[in-house]
Motif scaffolding. Structure first.
Motif, PDB file in Angstrom:
ATOM      1  N   PHE A 164     -60.232 -11.662  39.962  1.00 18.37           N
ATOM      2  CA  PHE A 164     -61.072 -10.479  40.103  1.00 18.37           C
ATOM      3  C   PHE A 164     -61.200 -10.181  41.587  1.00 18.37           C
ATOM      4  O   PHE A 164     -61.637 -11.051  42.356  1.00 18.37           O
ATOM      5  CB  PHE A 164     -62.460 -10.721  39.490  1.00 18.37           C
ATOM      6  CG  PHE A 164     -62.408 -11.075  38.030  1.00 18.37           C
ATOM      7  CD1 PHE A 164     -62.250 -10.088  37.060  1.00 18.37           C
ATOM      8  CD2 PHE A 164     -62.474 -12.403  37.634  1.00 18.37           C
ATOM      9  CE1 PHE A 164     -62.177 -10.423  35.715  1.00 18.37           C
ATOM     10  CE2 PHE A 164     -62.407 -12.750  36.289  1.00 18.37           C
ATOM     11  CZ  PHE A 164     -62.253 -11.750  35.330  1.00 18.37           C
TER      12      PHE A 164
ATOM     13  N   GLU B 177     -62.835 -10.814  24.181  1.00 13.80           N
ATOM     14  CA  GLU B 177     -62.665  -9.809  25.232  1.00 13.80           C
ATOM     15  C   GLU B 177     -62.254 -10.473  26.549  1.00 13.80           C
ATOM     16  O   GLU B 177     -61.322 -10.037  27.220  1.00 13.80           O
ATOM     17  CB  GLU B 177     -63.972  -9.038  25.454  1.00 13.80           C
ATOM     18  CG  GLU B 177     -64.266  -8.011  24.406  1.00 13.80           C
ATOM     19  CD  GLU B 177     -63.312  -6.831  24.473  1.00 13.80           C
ATOM     20  OE1 GLU B 177     -63.330  -6.105  25.470  1.00 13.80           O
ATOM     21  OE2 GLU B 177     -62.541  -6.639  23.515  1.00 13.80           O
ATOM     22  N   LEU B 178     -62.955 -11.529  26.885  1.00 10.51           N
ATOM     23  CA  LEU B 178     -62.691 -12.188  28.162  1.00 10.51           C
ATOM     24  C   LEU B 178     -61.307 -12.845  28.182  1.00 10.51           C
ATOM     25  O   LEU B 178     -60.625 -12.855  29.211  1.00 10.51           O
ATOM     26  CB  LEU B 178     -63.796 -13.211  28.459  1.00 10.51           C
ATOM     27  CG  LEU B 178     -63.827 -13.841  29.844  1.00 10.51           C
ATOM     28  CD1 LEU B 178     -63.643 -12.810  30.946  1.00 10.51           C
ATOM     29  CD2 LEU B 178     -65.128 -14.603  30.050  1.00 10.51           C
TER      30      LEU B 178
ATOM     31  N   LEU C 106     -59.719  -4.172  34.084  1.00  9.36           N
ATOM     32  CA  LEU C 106     -60.518  -4.208  32.857  1.00  9.36           C
ATOM     33  C   LEU C 106     -61.979  -4.499  33.156  1.00  9.36           C
ATOM     34  O   LEU C 106     -62.878  -3.933  32.543  1.00  9.36           O
ATOM     35  CB  LEU C 106     -59.975  -5.266  31.891  1.00  9.36           C
ATOM     36  CG  LEU C 106     -58.877  -4.830  30.925  1.00  9.36           C
ATOM     37  CD1 LEU C 106     -58.410  -6.007  30.077  1.00  9.36           C
ATOM     38  CD2 LEU C 106     -59.399  -3.713  30.023  1.00  9.36           C
ATOM     39  N   PHE C 107     -62.195  -5.361  34.122  1.00  6.67           N
ATOM     40  CA  PHE C 107     -63.564  -5.701  34.501  1.00  6.67           C
ATOM     41  C   PHE C 107     -64.301  -4.473  35.020  1.00  6.67           C
ATOM     42  O   PHE C 107     -65.431  -4.197  34.614  1.00  6.67           O
ATOM     43  CB  PHE C 107     -63.576  -6.809  35.555  1.00  6.67           C
ATOM     44  CG  PHE C 107     -64.951  -7.251  35.922  1.00  6.67           C
ATOM     45  CD1 PHE C 107     -65.568  -8.282  35.234  1.00  6.67           C
ATOM     46  CD2 PHE C 107     -65.651  -6.618  36.951  1.00  6.67           C
ATOM     47  CE1 PHE C 107     -66.860  -8.684  35.557  1.00  6.67           C
ATOM     48  CE2 PHE C 107     -66.929  -7.006  37.278  1.00  6.67           C
ATOM     49  CZ  PHE C 107     -67.540  -8.046  36.585  1.00  6.67           C
TER      50      PHE C 107
ATOM     51  N   THR D 182     -65.240  -2.031  32.297  1.00  3.99           N
ATOM     52  CA  THR D 182     -66.292  -2.417  31.356  1.00  3.99           C
ATOM     53  C   THR D 182     -67.649  -2.597  32.015  1.00  3.99           C
ATOM     54  O   THR D 182     -68.664  -2.210  31.452  1.00  3.99           O
ATOM     55  CB  THR D 182     -65.913  -3.715  30.611  1.00  3.99           C
ATOM     56  OG1 THR D 182     -65.372  -4.661  31.543  1.00  3.99           O
ATOM     57  CG2 THR D 182     -64.860  -3.446  29.555  1.00  3.99           C
ATOM     58  N   HIS D 183     -67.700  -3.192  33.166  1.00  5.63           N
ATOM     59  CA  HIS D 183     -69.002  -3.400  33.823  1.00  5.63           C
ATOM     60  C   HIS D 183     -68.854  -3.644  35.319  1.00  5.63           C
ATOM     61  O   HIS D 183     -69.024  -4.775  35.789  1.00  5.63           O
ATOM     62  CB  HIS D 183     -69.776  -4.544  33.185  1.00  5.63           C
ATOM     63  CG  HIS D 183     -68.925  -5.710  32.753  1.00  5.63           C
ATOM     64  ND1 HIS D 183     -67.956  -6.261  33.523  1.00  5.63           N
ATOM     65  CD2 HIS D 183     -68.915  -6.396  31.593  1.00  5.63           C
ATOM     66  CE1 HIS D 183     -67.391  -7.243  32.860  1.00  5.63           C
ATOM     67  NE2 HIS D 183     -67.951  -7.340  31.682  1.00  5.63           N
TER      68      HIS D 183
ATOM     69  N   VAL E 251     -71.601  -5.630  37.249  1.00  7.15           N
ATOM     70  CA  VAL E 251     -71.788  -7.085  37.171  1.00  7.15           C
ATOM     71  C   VAL E 251     -71.179  -7.756  38.405  1.00  7.15           C
ATOM     72  O   VAL E 251     -70.077  -7.417  38.823  1.00  7.15           O
ATOM     73  CB  VAL E 251     -71.157  -7.658  35.873  1.00  7.15           C
ATOM     74  CG1 VAL E 251     -71.197  -9.185  35.862  1.00  7.15           C
ATOM     75  CG2 VAL E 251     -71.867  -7.102  34.647  1.00  7.15           C
TER      76      VAL E 251
ATOM     77  N   VAL F  80     -69.401 -10.659  39.771  1.00  6.46           N
ATOM     78  CA  VAL F  80     -68.617 -11.855  39.414  1.00  6.46           C
ATOM     79  C   VAL F  80     -68.761 -12.935  40.485  1.00  6.46           C
ATOM     80  O   VAL F  80     -68.918 -14.106  40.162  1.00  6.46           O
ATOM     81  CB  VAL F  80     -67.101 -11.556  39.299  1.00  6.46           C
ATOM     82  CG1 VAL F  80     -66.380 -12.703  38.612  1.00  6.46           C
ATOM     83  CG2 VAL F  80     -66.850 -10.272  38.596  1.00  6.46           C
TER      84      VAL F  80
ATOM     85  N   MET G  39     -71.969 -14.700  39.845  1.00 10.34           N
ATOM     86  CA  MET G  39     -72.040 -15.413  38.571  1.00 10.34           C
ATOM     87  C   MET G  39     -71.089 -16.609  38.480  1.00 10.34           C
ATOM     88  O   MET G  39     -71.420 -17.628  37.894  1.00 10.34           O
ATOM     89  CB  MET G  39     -71.732 -14.458  37.418  1.00 10.34           C
ATOM     90  CG  MET G  39     -72.836 -13.453  37.162  1.00 10.34           C
ATOM     91  SD  MET G  39     -72.554 -12.559  35.636  1.00 10.34           S
ATOM     92  CE  MET G  39     -72.613 -13.885  34.434  1.00 10.34           C
TER      93      MET G  39
HETATM   94  C1  HEM Z   1     -70.642  -7.598  28.884  1.00 12.23           C
HETATM   95  C2  HEM Z   1     -69.967 -10.761  32.474  1.00 12.23           C
HETATM   96  C3  HEM Z   1     -65.194 -10.091  32.157  1.00 12.23           C
HETATM   97  C4  HEM Z   1     -65.858  -7.041  28.476  1.00 12.23           C
HETATM   98  C5  HEM Z   1     -70.860  -8.462  29.946  1.00 12.23           C
HETATM   99  C6  HEM Z   1     -72.156  -8.743  30.544  1.00 12.23           C
HETATM  100  C7  HEM Z   1     -71.968  -9.630  31.532  1.00 12.23           C
HETATM  101  C8  HEM Z   1     -70.550  -9.909  31.596  1.00 12.23           C
HETATM  102  C9  HEM Z   1     -73.039 -10.220  32.454  1.00 12.23           C
HETATM  103  C10 HEM Z   1     -73.466  -8.089  30.128  1.00 12.23           C
HETATM  104  C11 HEM Z   1     -73.558  -6.820  30.974  1.00 12.23           C
HETATM  105  C12 HEM Z   1     -74.749  -5.957  30.664  1.00 12.23           C
HETATM  106  O1  HEM Z   1     -75.324  -6.067  29.584  1.00 12.23           O
HETATM  107  O2  HEM Z   1     -75.066  -5.115  31.549  1.00 12.23           O
HETATM  108  C13 HEM Z   1     -68.615 -10.879  32.689  1.00 12.23           C
HETATM  109  C14 HEM Z   1     -67.998 -11.725  33.684  1.00 12.23           C
HETATM  110  C15 HEM Z   1     -66.656 -11.533  33.583  1.00 12.23           C
HETATM  111  C16 HEM Z   1     -66.426 -10.567  32.524  1.00 12.23           C
HETATM  112  C17 HEM Z   1     -68.741 -12.630  34.666  1.00 12.23           C
HETATM  113  C18 HEM Z   1     -65.554 -12.185  34.376  1.00 12.23           C
HETATM  114  C19 HEM Z   1     -65.390 -13.485  34.345  1.00 12.23           C
HETATM  115  C20 HEM Z   1     -64.952  -9.163  31.180  1.00 12.23           C
HETATM  116  C21 HEM Z   1     -63.673  -8.589  30.867  1.00 12.23           C
HETATM  117  C22 HEM Z   1     -63.867  -7.731  29.827  1.00 12.23           C
HETATM  118  C23 HEM Z   1     -65.257  -7.755  29.489  1.00 12.23           C
HETATM  119  C24 HEM Z   1     -62.387  -8.900  31.609  1.00 12.23           C
HETATM  120  C25 HEM Z   1     -62.862  -6.872  29.093  1.00 12.23           C
HETATM  121  C26 HEM Z   1     -61.650  -7.255  28.799  1.00 12.23           C
HETATM  122  C27 HEM Z   1     -67.198  -6.946  28.257  1.00 12.23           C
HETATM  123  C28 HEM Z   1     -67.791  -6.070  27.272  1.00 12.23           C
HETATM  124  C29 HEM Z   1     -69.174  -6.221  27.413  1.00 12.23           C
HETATM  125  C30 HEM Z   1     -69.399  -7.198  28.456  1.00 12.23           C
HETATM  126  C31 HEM Z   1     -67.048  -5.163  26.323  1.00 12.23           C
HETATM  127  C32 HEM Z   1     -70.238  -5.463  26.655  1.00 12.23           C
HETATM  128  C33 HEM Z   1     -70.771  -6.262  25.512  1.00 12.23           C
HETATM  129  C34 HEM Z   1     -71.861  -5.508  24.796  1.00 12.23           C
HETATM  130  O3  HEM Z   1     -72.635  -4.798  25.454  1.00 12.23           O
HETATM  131  O4  HEM Z   1     -71.934  -5.649  23.591  1.00 12.23           O
HETATM  132  N1  HEM Z   1     -69.913  -9.179  30.614  1.00 12.23           N
HETATM  133  N2  HEM Z   1     -67.636 -10.200  31.996  1.00 12.23           N
HETATM  134  N3  HEM Z   1     -65.891  -8.640  30.336  1.00 12.23           N
HETATM  135  N4  HEM Z   1     -68.189  -7.624  28.938  1.00 12.23           N
HETATM  136 FE1  HEM Z   1     -67.901  -8.933  30.441  1.00 12.23          FE
END
Ligand code: HEM
Length: 84
Positions: free
Chosen positions: A26, A46-47, A58-59, A62-63, A66, A68, A71
């Motif tokens: 990232f 997803e991850l 992708l990161f 999606t967000h 956040v 990284v 975290m």
């Molecule tokens: C949600 C962390 C990588 C897809 C989240 C949330 C965090 C997070 C903290 C909650 C965000 C919120 O509610 O505002 C991380 C970290 C990542 C990572 C630290 C890297 C290591 C990814 C990747 C993808 C992804 C690469 C996609 C391929 C999603 C999705 C949600 C989400 C779709 C929404 C889930 C929902 O609201 O139901 N992630 N993420 N994330 N993440 Fe990640």
């Protein structure tokens, strides 16, 4: 210290694309995401899409809000560098 961090090429990154051995990049930094997988709010599946590759795009799709670096600070492996 930063001087001890590994330089990771895309092919080295690709070798870590399994559920039990997952690295991802990232913003130029490579993290071992293996232990974080079960804690990802968006789910393991997803991850795992970015396991073994650069997940920056992708990161940010999606967000981008956040932090990284904050975290996954303890999971930092090194820096992504071009294939030599
Ligand atoms: C949600 C962390 C990588 C897809 C989240 C949330 C965090 C997070 C903290 C909650 C965000 C919120 O509610 O505002 C991380 C970290 C990542 C990572 C630290 C890297 C290591 C990814 C990747 C993808 C992804 C690469 C996609 C391929 C999603 C999705 C949600 C989400 C779709 C929404 C889930 C929902 O609201 O139901 N992630 N993420 N994330 N993440 Fe990640």
């Amino acid at each position: 210290g930063v001087e001890q961090l590994t330089r990771v090429t895309p092919s080295m990154l690709k070798a870590h694309n399994k559920r039990d051995d997952a690295w991802s990049a990232f913003n130029g930094k490579v993290y071992n995401i293996t232990h974080y997988l079960p804690y990802h709010p968006g789910g393991e599946k997803e991850l795992l899409r970015v396991a073994g590759r650069d997940g920056t795009k992708l990161f940010s799709l999606t967000h981008a809000w956040v932090n990284v670096d904050y975290m996954l600070d303890g999971c930092l492996v090194g820096f992504l560098v071009p294939e030599s």
